[in-house]
Design a protein around this motif. Structure first.
Motif, mmCIF file in Angstrom:
data_model
loop_
_atom_site.group_PDB
_atom_site.id
_atom_site.type_symbol
_atom_site.label_atom_id
_atom_site.label_comp_id
_atom_site.label_asym_id
_atom_site.label_seq_id
_atom_site.Cartn_x
_atom_site.Cartn_y
_atom_site.Cartn_z
ATOM 1 N N GLY A 48 25.029 5.229 -47.854
ATOM 2 C CA GLY A 48 25.219 3.918 -47.226
ATOM 3 C C GLY A 48 26.421 4.011 -46.324
ATOM 4 N N SER A 49 26.262 3.629 -45.059
ATOM 5 C CA SER A 49 27.293 3.921 -44.065
ATOM 6 C C SER A 49 28.609 3.223 -44.349
ATOM 7 C CB SER A 49 26.798 3.529 -42.674
ATOM 8 O OG SER A 49 26.503 2.144 -42.639
ATOM 9 N N ASN A 50 28.606 2.151 -45.135
ATOM 10 C CA ASN A 50 29.851 1.431 -45.361
ATOM 11 C C ASN A 50 30.456 1.705 -46.732
ATOM 12 O OD1 ASN A 50 27.831 0.092 -46.769
ATOM 13 N ND2 ASN A 50 28.951 -1.829 -46.718
ATOM 14 N N GLN A 51 29.875 2.612 -47.484
ATOM 15 C CA GLN A 51 30.374 2.857 -48.827
ATOM 16 C C GLN A 51 31.721 3.575 -48.798
ATOM 17 O OE1 GLN A 51 29.033 1.752 -51.767
ATOM 18 N NE2 GLN A 51 27.746 0.589 -50.340
ATOM 19 N N PRO A 52 32.700 3.117 -49.570
ATOM 20 C CA PRO A 52 34.020 3.758 -49.553
ATOM 21 C C PRO A 52 34.029 5.078 -50.308
ATOM 22 C CG PRO A 52 33.994 2.009 -51.177
ATOM 23 C CD PRO A 52 32.663 1.947 -50.459
ATOM 24 N N GLN A 53 34.930 5.956 -49.916
ATOM 25 C CA GLN A 53 35.144 7.194 -50.640
ATOM 26 C C GLN A 53 36.152 6.948 -51.767
ATOM 27 O OE1 GLN A 53 36.114 10.517 -48.053
ATOM 28 N NE2 GLN A 53 34.663 9.813 -46.505
ATOM 29 N N TYR A 75 27.376 11.828 -51.652
ATOM 30 C CA TYR A 75 28.297 12.484 -50.739
ATOM 31 C C TYR A 75 29.548 12.958 -51.474
ATOM 32 C CZ TYR A 75 25.811 10.625 -46.632
ATOM 33 O OH TYR A 75 24.883 10.341 -45.667
ATOM 34 N N ARG A 105 31.273 9.497 -52.508
ATOM 35 C CA ARG A 105 30.823 8.132 -52.213
ATOM 36 C C ARG A 105 29.309 8.051 -52.337
ATOM 37 N NH1 ARG A 105 28.354 7.049 -47.216
ATOM 38 N NH2 ARG A 105 28.607 8.653 -45.602
ATOM 39 N N VAL A 121 26.279 16.241 -48.245
ATOM 40 C CA VAL A 121 25.546 14.966 -48.241
ATOM 41 C C VAL A 121 24.536 14.892 -49.366
ATOM 42 C CG1 VAL A 121 25.921 14.684 -45.771
ATOM 43 C CG2 VAL A 121 23.792 15.734 -46.595
#
Lengths: 112, 113
Positions: free
Chosen positions: B97-102, B31, B94, B50
């Motif tokens: 994965g929905s919780n991965q930080p930018q 992303y 990032r 994405v």
């Protein structure tokens, strides 16, 4: 619109712990809380994130209340270099690639 | 350990000129994002991607185009610059994965005269 509320400014003495609060009363069950900071208009710097358990890394600790409606970022021994704007963000998952919505943040001033 | 690199760091343009901002990441992230930051308004999402070869509009896409021909690069173009596009532009990336930080670059400061 930001889903979080933070105090606009805080002071902290150098060497003391800085505790930055954040309210996120409308957080959904699968939404994470992220903390970033921005120093002198540099790029936002990722600090820590969590879902419901307390988290700790080399930079900070994140304490999330049991009902998940608020959290606190703790910088254990603040230094002058920690002076920055701190942003608490609840990321909107599955919307525009999981974009981050930055509110106004808390301007932390660490004083000698 | 470069992370996210933005070029140029500063640029001054005249109204009507075109230019491209480059964002490069060496973390193999899927992303990528372009934000702009204006005084008192926080960061606003312009476009995002994405994955290689895909792009999508964010909140404020008008006047900008993007391309993601290579996974590591995300280009932001201004075809005909306007004074309203004077801003600081940040790129982020990032992992999946929905919780991965930018993770953000240091920004490009753009002034349109």
């Amino acid at each position: 619109d930001a889903k979080t509320t933070q105090p606009p400014s805080m002071d902290c003495a150098e060497g003391r712990a800085a505790n930055l609060p954040c309210n996120h009363s409308t957080i959904s069950g699968n939404e994470y809380v992220y903390w970033y900071r921005q120093i002198h208009s540099q790029g936002p710097q990722y600090i820590i994130h969590g879902l419901k358990n307390n988290e700790t890394n080399e930079m900070a600790s994140l304490i999330i209340t049991e009902d998940r409606k608020s959290s606190t970022l703790i910088l254990p021994h603040a230094t002058l270099r920690d002076t920055a704007v701190y942003y608490c963000i609840v990321r909107v998952t599955n919307v525009q690639g999981g974009k981050l919505i930055f509110g106004q943040g808390t301007e932390l001033s660490v004083k000698p | 350990n470069a992370g996210v690199t933005q070029t140029p760091k500063f640029r001054v343009l005249k109204t009507g000129q075109s230019m491209t901002l480059l964002c490069a990441q060496d973390m193999n992230h899927e992303y990528m994002y372009w934000y702009r930051q204006d005084p008192g308004m926080g960061l606003r999402l312009i476009h995002y991607s994405v994955g290689e070869g895909t792009t999508a509009k964010g909140e404020v896409p008008d006047g900008y185009n993007v391309s993601r021909l290579k996974k590591q690069n995300f280009l932001l173009g201004l075809e005909s610059a306007a004074p309203s596009q004077t801003s600081v532009y940040f790129c982020a990336s990032r992992r999946t994965g929905s919780n991965q930080p930018q993770h953000f670059g240091d920004g490009t400061r753009l002034s349109i005269l």
